[in-house]
Enzyme design. Structure first.
Site, PDB file in Angstrom:
ATOM      1  N   SER A  74      -8.652   7.313  -8.944  1.00  0.00           N
ATOM      2  CA  SER A  74      -9.158   7.916  -7.709  1.00  0.00           C
ATOM      3  C   SER A  74      -8.303   9.118  -7.326  1.00  0.00           C
ATOM      4  CB  SER A  74      -9.130   6.870  -6.588  1.00  0.00           C
ATOM      5  OG  SER A  74      -9.605   7.425  -5.390  1.00  0.00           O
TER       6      SER A  74
ATOM      7  N   ASN B 260      -0.788  -1.967  -5.503  1.00  0.00           N
ATOM      8  CA  ASN B 260      -0.782  -1.058  -4.357  1.00  0.00           C
ATOM      9  C   ASN B 260       0.077  -1.548  -3.192  1.00  0.00           C
ATOM     10  OD1 ASN B 260      -3.194  -2.857  -4.607  1.00  0.00           O
ATOM     11  ND2 ASN B 260      -3.467  -2.300  -2.470  1.00  0.00           N
TER      12      ASN B 260
ATOM     13  N   THR C 236     -26.206  13.795  -8.063  1.00  0.00           N
ATOM     14  CA  THR C 236     -25.610  15.116  -8.306  1.00  0.00           C
ATOM     15  C   THR C 236     -24.088  15.021  -8.235  1.00  0.00           C
ATOM     16  OG1 THR C 236     -27.547  16.122  -7.318  1.00  0.00           O
ATOM     17  CG2 THR C 236     -25.580  17.510  -7.486  1.00  0.00           C
TER      18      THR C 236
ATOM     19  N   GLY D 111     -12.125   5.063  -6.332  1.00  0.00           N
ATOM     20  CA  GLY D 111     -11.633   3.852  -6.979  1.00  0.00           C
ATOM     21  C   GLY D 111     -12.520   2.633  -6.771  1.00  0.00           C
TER      22      GLY D 111
ATOM     23  N   HIS E 180      -7.728  10.874  -4.534  1.00  0.00           N
ATOM     24  CA  HIS E 180      -6.932  11.022  -3.303  1.00  0.00           C
ATOM     25  C   HIS E 180      -5.613  10.254  -3.341  1.00  0.00           C
ATOM     26  CE1 HIS E 180      -7.783   7.208  -0.911  1.00  0.00           C
ATOM     27  NE2 HIS E 180      -8.657   7.092  -1.894  1.00  0.00           N
TER      28      HIS E 180
ATOM     29  N   CYS F 242      -6.478  -1.165   3.265  1.00  0.00           N
ATOM     30  CA  CYS F 242      -7.829  -1.727   3.221  1.00  0.00           C
ATOM     31  C   CYS F 242      -7.940  -2.998   4.037  1.00  0.00           C
ATOM     32  CB  CYS F 242      -8.219  -2.010   1.782  1.00  0.00           C
ATOM     33  SG  CYS F 242      -7.945  -0.590   0.736  1.00  0.00           S
TER      34      CYS F 242
ATOM     35  N   GLN G 192      -3.385   3.210  -8.585  1.00  0.00           N
ATOM     36  CA  GLN G 192      -2.020   3.525  -8.117  1.00  0.00           C
ATOM     37  C   GLN G 192      -1.150   4.130  -9.217  1.00  0.00           C
ATOM     38  OE1 GLN G 192      -0.578   3.453  -5.091  1.00  0.00           O
ATOM     39  NE2 GLN G 192      -2.402   2.656  -4.083  1.00  0.00           N
TER      40      GLN G 192
END
Ligand SMILES: *Cc1c(COP(=O)(O)O)cnc(C)c1O
Length: 380
Positions: free
Chosen positions: A200, A152, A238, A71, A202, A326, A180
């Protein structure tokens, strides 16, 4: 002691189905998707299947989906890259006071470097941006508007469909941080008239360190990471093929289970809110009463320290957080709650309990049983 995990908005466990889908791509020889042999073709095929799956779920075309490391990278790429590529329109950018730091911090950094003029919209007591304040702030040189789909810290949903229409009328690109929201509620890029969206893995039971962005076909974005042809020159490096495969699997699974999970989490949420508000004096729910994520519940308790509350919950086996992982440890009051006007007096402890489809009713009952006692002890 049995532990209860209620910090899914910070990161959510990897689903078994996603893990199973990924395993063959961790074992044995793996081709670089950019190489020309049969191993590479297999990697490429799996990666493109994942791209198609994610695009289908979001209502996008496969060529509008690009893979990232998550994210924060997605938000940086979309903000910096689209503003730089669309300088002709202007350098005025609009965002809200409740954005994730990967949006707010990035735009503030660009403002400090003199790259943009920034308008930060206020929010109401529920954390919602007013559509009329957006209309007033829009200018002919507004190149980009960035408003998150779901918050979030408090779980409030923003009026993105309306915002998308207004941005389109003004010829401004509309970016939404969907981290979220994607995998938790249906997100359709066409319905919300989104130019740019970040997600994102996860946060919806996919692997960590992998994400994707949606870039509408006619929206120009410059790369952040250069020096390779991957992702149509938009993101060199990659690709993380196992992660990408796991992300697509996790998203498909989340949306298949969505109707049942949504109903269950909403009933857990009402139960939790009702019990806490009636059993804990001087407590309040933060965020919008109805326009909110099903699994994220957030409270504010008077006369308690958040650090002590989280430590006490942890000692009782309950993993929660103050709002945003965060900013944990920074001891800064939450910029989201401040913007909502809720931190005007000291000693208010925010608590975010973020559930997932793995949360059980038994766990919710345990929290309901234990939380009032903990608060009373901390106040006493
Ligand atoms: C977690 C989160 C991010 C950052 O995502 P990462 O993959 O951890 O970099 C961005 N925005 C919101 C709203 C988030 O909740």
């Amino acid at each position: 002691m049995e532990r209860i995990y209620l910090d899914n908005a910070a990161t959510a466990r990897l689903s078994r189905q996603a893990l199973a889908a990924m395993l063959p791509f961790w074992e044995g020889e793996q081709g670089n998707p950019s190489s020309l042999h049969s191993y590479a073709r297999e990697s490429r095929k799996a990666m493109e299947a994942a791209r198609g799956k994610i695009a289908g779920i979001l209502g996008a075309k496969p060529q509008e989906i690009f893979f990232t490391s998550g994210g924060s990278e997605g938000n940086n790429l979309l903000l910096r890259g689209s503003i730089e590529a669309n300088g002709k329109k202007g350098r005025h950018v609009i965002t809200s006071a409740v954005e994730h730091p990967s949006v707010l911090g990035t735009l503030q950094d660009m403002m400090q470097r003199g790259q943009i003029e920034l308008t930060i919209l206020p929010v109401d007591e529920y954390g919602q941006v007013s559509v009329s304040s957006l209309k007033e702030a829009l200018r002919p040189d507004t190149v980009l508007v960035s408003i998150m789909t779901a918050n979030n810290e408090v779980g409030t949903l923003e009026p993105v469909d309306e915002i998308g229409t207004i941005c389109k009328e003004n010829g401004s690109i509309f970016h939404s941080d969907g981290v979220q929201a994607v995998g938790h509620i249906p997100v359709d890029v066409k319905e919300s008239k989104l130019g740019l969206l970040s997600l994102s893995a996860h946060k919806f039971h996919g692997p960590r360190g992998v994400g994707a962005v949606y870039i509408q076909s006619d929206t120009a974005v410059h790369p952040l990471i250069t020096g390779g042809e991957q992702e149509h020159h938009l993101r060199a490096g990659t690709q993380n093929v196992p992660g990408i495969v796991g992300m697509a699997e996790a998203l498909a699974e989340a949306m298949e289970e969505y109707p049942a999970v949504h109903a269950r989490l909403q009933s857990f949420q009402s139960k939790l809110v009702q019990a806490v508000l009636s059993n804990v004096p001087n407590s309040r729910l933060t965020g919008h009463p109805t326009e909110r994520l099903p699994g994220t519940v957030s409270f504010l308790f008077d006369g308690v320290s958040t650090d002590e509350l989280l430590a006490m919950l942890d000692m009782n086996g309950i993993a929660a957080s103050a709002g945003s992982a965060c900013t944990a440890g920074s001891h800064q009051p939450s910029h989201v709650l401040s913007a909502m006007g809720l931190l005007n007096s000291a000693h208010k402890a925010p608590l975010r309990l973020s559930m997932s489809r793995y949360t059980t009713e038994d766990e919710v009952n345990k929290v309901i049983a234990i939380l009032p006692d903990i608060i009373a002890r901390l106040r006493g």
